[in-house]
Design an enzyme around this catalytic site. Structure first.
Site, mmCIF file in Angstrom:
data_model
loop_
_atom_site.group_PDB
_atom_site.id
_atom_site.type_symbol
_atom_site.label_atom_id
_atom_site.label_comp_id
_atom_site.label_asym_id
_atom_site.label_seq_id
_atom_site.Cartn_x
_atom_site.Cartn_y
_atom_site.Cartn_z
ATOM 1 N N GLY A 178 21.998 42.276 27.814
ATOM 2 C CA GLY A 178 20.645 42.131 27.310
ATOM 3 C C GLY A 178 20.497 41.987 25.813
ATOM 4 O O GLY A 178 19.372 41.991 25.310
ATOM 5 N N LYS A 234 20.994 39.344 23.794
ATOM 6 C CA LYS A 234 20.268 38.119 23.440
ATOM 7 C C LYS A 234 18.859 38.139 24.019
ATOM 8 O O LYS A 234 17.914 37.640 23.401
ATOM 9 C CB LYS A 234 21.040 36.892 23.925
ATOM 10 C CG LYS A 234 22.374 36.694 23.229
ATOM 11 C CD LYS A 234 23.118 35.505 23.780
ATOM 12 C CE LYS A 234 24.518 35.433 23.194
ATOM 13 N NZ LYS A 234 25.358 36.590 23.610
ATOM 14 N N ASP A 278 21.789 33.533 41.161
ATOM 15 C CA ASP A 278 22.923 32.790 40.637
ATOM 16 C C ASP A 278 22.330 31.733 39.711
ATOM 17 O O ASP A 278 21.471 30.944 40.122
ATOM 18 C CB ASP A 278 23.683 32.135 41.794
ATOM 19 C CG ASP A 278 24.937 31.399 41.338
ATOM 20 O OD1 ASP A 278 24.927 30.819 40.239
ATOM 21 O OD2 ASP A 278 25.917 31.381 42.098
ATOM 22 N N CYS A 324 31.555 32.512 23.935
ATOM 23 C CA CYS A 324 32.418 33.217 22.979
ATOM 24 C C CYS A 324 33.858 32.779 23.236
ATOM 25 O O CYS A 324 34.764 33.595 23.387
ATOM 26 C CB CYS A 324 32.253 34.731 23.087
ATOM 27 S SG CYS A 324 32.381 35.390 24.760
#
Length: 606
Positions: A157, A159, A204, A275
């Site tokens: 959470g 972002k 999803d 990342c």
């Protein structure tokens, strides 16, 4: 000497400090550095043009402690003062006084005040720990402050809450998380900050449900990845990563991004991020999204105060040892797809249309890469798409298929009934309960949409009702789901928990008092500072004693509020009135108030 296998190294790590004769942590770190220097990941960085030694030096260092300030909290200036007193330095490319770097490693605050204060500020929602690199996607996202946005892979959470604070109070973030075990973490983090403009869903990401038109104004697709840019906090990645792991992630990453793009309104922006440093998860994914979604274009991005590098336009495919593979031999690679190739290689290999690939190649430089050694951060990759509608379309692409737009003579869409709500469904709050709360607390709740799930009543912006709940939602066959329902979007939490039903009494929650405490006019008593301090220090008076001390009579049984004017401003806290009056606020919040009042910590006084 060859590096120790990962399984043995991890076993050694568990044994560090357990007794004489066991290697110390310095030995394990030295071994990790030795392995990293010859790792496949280091080979990848070299192939991508990094100075290997300089990159390794920073990629092996621990990250500094970094976090965001909760800018919507009333006492944010006090929080900033505490952070600066502990040596915090502003992150130069974030909005003023909104993010800080501390002079100690991540999770390693010095014993004493620094360690306690960092924990208290985080637990009470005044700061949110977040790696600086992770702040980049939301910082660069181009979207108005009243936008309806989607965070496709939201947990834990960081972002989501960053975006919610940016859009507070008018915009809304739909925070989606497919994994049940991570949903509670997401809900807890957004509630800890006292944010009312977050709706949590469970899908999803590749198959996120159709919301009512026109779609989302902005989308964040921070997709699952191999984490090859997280070496400064995830030591296992040196051993765990090989090029096939990135190729295995590719299809899921593309599918999530394509679904996000299909839900984006014309003119809206979508931020894709990872990342990872591997172009297979970055530029290759972006290129494939552009192929599948010709209505998208990449947006150039600049940001002062930070070093960012353009996206790559060419890259090599690597084998499992980190060596480049000739174009003629790439198909022997495990999990290989021609979509993994750079545009020029696709042309040479006969995999793509020359004009299309050249157009895509010309855009890839608009992506941005953040490298460890340039900004003392982890690595990161971002690409910002824009829905550049070339026609008069006003709704997201997901609504534009042939079946959804069928208009045969005499045909009209069927209005389908959503499933009946269950005890765990989020539903519109009962009007009688809302009216009773307005009367009990003397608060006007009409500016909010109100939602109930079980014994909790939540507040959210009106947009949640007007754009997600009230309108009909089209199916992919041209029919519609009846309005006044979130279906087919699976909403598991909406807004900020404001009231809880306990012992037949609706209690106000501390989270809502952070934002709306001054709005409560009834069921609240004002006391002077000395009484507030006594309550905070553990005084739990009998009701008669409290009345005698304060002169406040006629107190009802059950949940109640106490208000006081303190040196920094007004504070409102929850109490329970029974035979005695007792505080109903958490220990961490009590300690923050104690510190502000120069009182001992609670554990020091017990």
């Amino acid at each position: 000497m060859s590096p120790t296998p990962f399984s043995l190294w991890r076993k050694t790590q568990r044994q560090v400090g357990k007794g004489d004769g066991v290697r110390d942590r310095t030995d394990a770190d030295r071994e990790r550095r030795s392995f990293a220097a010859t790792s496949t990941l280091a080979a990848l960085a070299s192939h991508l043009g990094r100075d290997k030694e300089r990159w390794l030096e920073k990629a092996l260092e621990p990250l500094p402690e970094t976090f965001r300030i909760s800018t919507h909290r009333r006492d944010r200036h006090w929080t900033i003062q505490q952070v600066k007193a502990l040596g915090g330095v502003e992150v130069p490319w974030m909005p003023k006084e909104s993010a800080f770097t501390m002079p100690f490693p991540r999770g390693k605050a010095p014993e004493g005040l620094a360690k306690r204060m960092m924990a208290l500020l985080h637990e009470t929602g005044r700061i949110t720990r977040q790696e600086v690199a992770s702040m980049l996607p939301v910082r660069l996202l181009n979207t108005p402050s009243d936008a309806l946005t989607l965070d496709m892979c939201a947990a834990p959470g960081s972002k989501t809450t960053q975006l919610a604070e940016r859009l507070h109070p008018n915009g809304v973030v739909v925070a989606n998380e497919p994994v049940s075990g991570r949903l509670n973490m997401l809900v807890s983090n957004k509630s800890r900050l006292g944010l009312l403009n977050v709706v949590v869903t469970q899908h999803d990401g590749r198959h996120f449900g159709r919301l009512p038109p026109p779609g989302f104004d902005a989308v964040v697709a921070d997709v699952p990845c191999t984490g090859t840019a997280t070496t400064r906090k995830n030591r296992d990645v040196w051993w765990d990563w090989t090029p096939k792991e990135s190729r295995k992630m590719f299809t899921m990453q593309v599918d999530i991004a394509v679904r996000g793009a299909s839900l984006l309104v014309p003119g809206g922006h979508m931020m894709y991020s990872t990342c990872s440093i591997d172009p297979t998860e970055n530029e290759a994914v972006v290129a494939e999204v552009l192929r599948r979604c010709p209505y998208l274009e990449l947006v150039p991005m600049t940001l002062d105060g930070i070093t960012l590098h353009p996206g790559l336009t060419s890259w090599s495919m690597l084998d499992e040892t980190g060596q480049p593979v000739m174009l003629e031999e790439v198909e022997r690679l495990v999990f290989f797809s021609p979509s993994h190739l750079a545009p020029a290689d696709r042309i040479r290999g006969g995999y793509g249309d020359k004009d299309e690939e050249e157009a895509i190649e010309n855009q890839l430089g608009r992506c941005r890469r953040m490298w460890h050694e340039d900004n003392d951060t982890g690595g990161f990759f971002v690409a910002q798409f824009r829905h550049a509608a070339k026609d008069e379309a006003t709704t997201a692409h997901v609504y534009h298929n042939r079946r959804a737009n069928r208009r045969e003579k005499g045909w009209s869409p069927t209005v389908k009934q959503p499933p009946e709500p269950t005890l765990n469904s989020v539903v519109v709050a009962n009007e009688a309960i809302v009216q009773s709360l307005e009367t009990l607390y003397g608060i006007d709740l009409s500016p909010y949409s109100l939602w109930q799930r079980g014994k909790r009543l939540n507040l959210a912006p009106p947009m949640v009702h007007e754009r997600l709940f009230k309108p009909e939602a089209p199916t992919n066959k041209g029919d519609v789901w009846r309005g006044d329902s979130f279906h087919p979007v699976r909403v598991v939490h909406a807004g900020l928990p404001a009231f809880t039903l306990k012992k037949d009494s609706w209690r106000s929650r501390q989270e809502v008092l952070y934002s709306l405490g001054d709005s409560f006019q009834n069921n609240v008593a004002t006391v002077d500072e000395s009484v507030f301090v006594r309550l905070l220090r553990g005084w739990a008076p009998l009701l008669e004693e409290f009345i005698e001390t304060t002169g406040i009579a006629g107190l009802p049984s059950g949940a109640y509020l106490i208000r006081s004017e303190l040196p920094w401003g007004r504070e409102t806290i929850s109490v329970w009135i029974g035979a005695r009056i007792t505080l109903m606020i958490g220990v961490d919040e009590q300690n923050i108030l104690r510190y502000k009042l120069s009182l001992p910590w609670r554990d020091e006084e017990e």
